[in-house]
Design a protein around this motif. Structure first.
Motif, mmCIF file in Angstrom:
data_model
loop_
_atom_site.group_PDB
_atom_site.id
_atom_site.type_symbol
_atom_site.label_atom_id
_atom_site.label_comp_id
_atom_site.label_asym_id
_atom_site.label_seq_id
_atom_site.Cartn_x
_atom_site.Cartn_y
_atom_site.Cartn_z
ATOM 1 N N ILE A 1 -11.158 -33.482 -43.172
ATOM 2 C CA ILE A 1 -11.554 -34.444 -42.156
ATOM 3 C C ILE A 1 -11.802 -33.754 -40.816
ATOM 4 N N MET A 2 -11.006 -32.721 -40.511
ATOM 5 C CA MET A 2 -11.237 -31.961 -39.280
ATOM 6 C C MET A 2 -12.626 -31.333 -39.300
ATOM 7 N N LEU A 3 -13.013 -30.729 -40.426
ATOM 8 C CA LEU A 3 -14.344 -30.135 -40.543
ATOM 9 C C LEU A 3 -15.425 -31.198 -40.373
ATOM 10 N N VAL A 4 -15.237 -32.352 -41.006
ATOM 11 C CA VAL A 4 -16.188 -33.456 -40.892
ATOM 12 C C VAL A 4 -16.313 -33.892 -39.436
ATOM 13 N N TYR A 5 -15.181 -34.000 -38.744
ATOM 14 C CA TYR A 5 -15.193 -34.475 -37.354
ATOM 15 C C TYR A 5 -15.951 -33.510 -36.454
ATOM 16 N N VAL A 6 -15.658 -32.214 -36.556
ATOM 17 C CA VAL A 6 -16.336 -31.241 -35.701
ATOM 18 C C VAL A 6 -17.828 -31.234 -35.984
ATOM 19 N N TRP A 7 -18.213 -31.267 -37.278
ATOM 20 C CA TRP A 7 -19.635 -31.302 -37.613
ATOM 21 C C TRP A 7 -20.289 -32.560 -37.049
ATOM 22 N N SER A 8 -19.640 -33.698 -37.181
ATOM 23 C CA SER A 8 -20.237 -34.961 -36.747
ATOM 24 C C SER A 8 -20.438 -35.002 -35.239
ATOM 25 N N ARG A 9 -19.507 -34.425 -34.472
ATOM 26 C CA ARG A 9 -19.648 -34.439 -33.016
ATOM 27 C C ARG A 9 -20.711 -33.445 -32.544
ATOM 28 N N ARG A 10 -20.959 -32.418 -33.324
ATOM 29 C CA ARG A 10 -21.980 -31.439 -32.953
ATOM 30 C C ARG A 10 -23.366 -31.826 -33.460
ATOM 31 N N ASN A 11 -23.450 -32.903 -34.214
ATOM 32 C CA ASN A 11 -24.736 -33.400 -34.716
ATOM 33 C C ASN A 11 -24.825 -34.903 -34.463
ATOM 34 N N PRO A 12 -24.772 -35.321 -33.197
ATOM 35 C CA PRO A 12 -24.609 -36.744 -32.878
ATOM 36 C C PRO A 12 -25.815 -37.612 -33.197
ATOM 37 N N TYR A 13 -26.999 -37.028 -33.371
ATOM 38 C CA TYR A 13 -28.198 -37.837 -33.557
ATOM 39 C C TYR A 13 -28.592 -37.998 -35.022
ATOM 40 N N ILE A 14 -27.870 -37.392 -35.924
ATOM 41 C CA ILE A 14 -28.180 -37.547 -37.343
ATOM 42 C C ILE A 14 -27.726 -38.918 -37.813
ATOM 43 N N ARG A 15 -28.635 -39.643 -38.437
ATOM 44 C CA ARG A 15 -28.310 -40.967 -38.968
ATOM 45 C C ARG A 15 -27.898 -40.839 -40.426
#
Length: 262
Positions: free
Chosen positions: A126-140
């Motif tokens: 989940i930590m990996l998912v969170y960091v990736w998601s915050r660094r790619n904020p515009y991906i739908r």
């Protein structure tokens, strides 16, 4: 032919992702074959401090339960988001990526001293998912065709899915919390007025892990052409021993498949 394809794909996987996912799979196979037991792997502060079983500091991140759908989906999540981070915002910065592993694992271990959790692999995912998601904020993203949302909401969608399944959500909260701490210290605070970089990768790690020059022939698959995960596969509990991303495309959101029906 299939074996050669798998071998080529495996060898093209970046080193930290390859090492971590391989050890997770081998650890689970060893348990499945009764070579070892979960009781030799789980986090136990007393055994670590008084009996010097230091390997438990690492092995509790490598075991995701017996082989089954839960293990499969956890491995898919771990592999995909770990690889996308290593090929994306950590491209050419293997030492920094490894240091994120050390930082996240250390904080989770400290938290585990105060909560009843003995396997932390899912929290780490989940930590990996969170960091990736915050660094790619515009991906739908799309969740099994039921709802559309942007990447930063993915960890919370997974947490809500855990609630619906009746699973303990403390694991998700720990992963989200540690991921946010890392994201804030690495990406947010240094850019604030008066801010500075708090997390600095030790020089010896850069000497060991970072190549002198990047391979000019290395060409990872573009993120927008890769599926980013199976959002519906995290069903198990872990209790008991049993550089920043870019939006792309002129700032317009990109439609990326987050999961599909099984």
């Amino acid at each position: 032919m299939a074996y050669q394809t798998f071998q080529e794909e495996y060898m093209q996987t970046p080193p930290i992702t390859r090492a971590y996912t391989t050890t997770c799979v081998l650890t689970t196979l060893a348990v499945q074959l009764d070579v070892i037991t979960p009781f030799q792997l789980y986090f136990n502060p007393d055994l670590i401090l008084n009996h010097l079983q230091l390997w438990r500091l690492v092995t509790n991140f490598m075991y995701f339960g017996t082989i089954g759908f839960n293990f499969l989906f956890n491995m898919i999540f771990t592999y995909r988001y770990c690889r996308m981070l290593e090929e994306g915002s950590f491209r050419g910065r293997t030492a920094d990526f490894f240091f994120m592993f050390v930082f996240g694992g250390t904080i989770m271990t400290i938290i585990a001293l105060f909560v009843n959790l003995v396997f932390l692999g899912q929290a780490f995912t989940i930590m990996l998912v969170y960091v990736w998601s915050r660094r790619n904020p515009y991906i739908r993203m799309n969740f099994f065709g039921l709802m559309n949302f942007q990447a930063p909401y993915l960890p919370w969608v997974l947490l809500g899915f855990s609630v619906l399944l009746g699973n303990p959500i403390i694991v998700d909260f720990i992963g989200i919390a540690v991921g946010h701490v890392y994201y804030f210290l690495e990406d947010v605070f240094p850019s604030q007025p008066g801010g500075f970089k708090l997390l600095r990768t030790p020089g010896f790690l850069k000497t060991i892990l970072d190549p002198a020059a990047e391979d000019p022939n290395y060409n990872p698959l573009p993120e927008e052409e890769r599926p980013v995960g199976l959002s519906g596969g995290r069903t198990g509990s872990t209790r008991g021993p049993a550089r920043r991303g870019e939006a792309g495309g002129g700032g317009q959101p990109r439609e990326v498949v987050a999961g599909h029906s099984i």
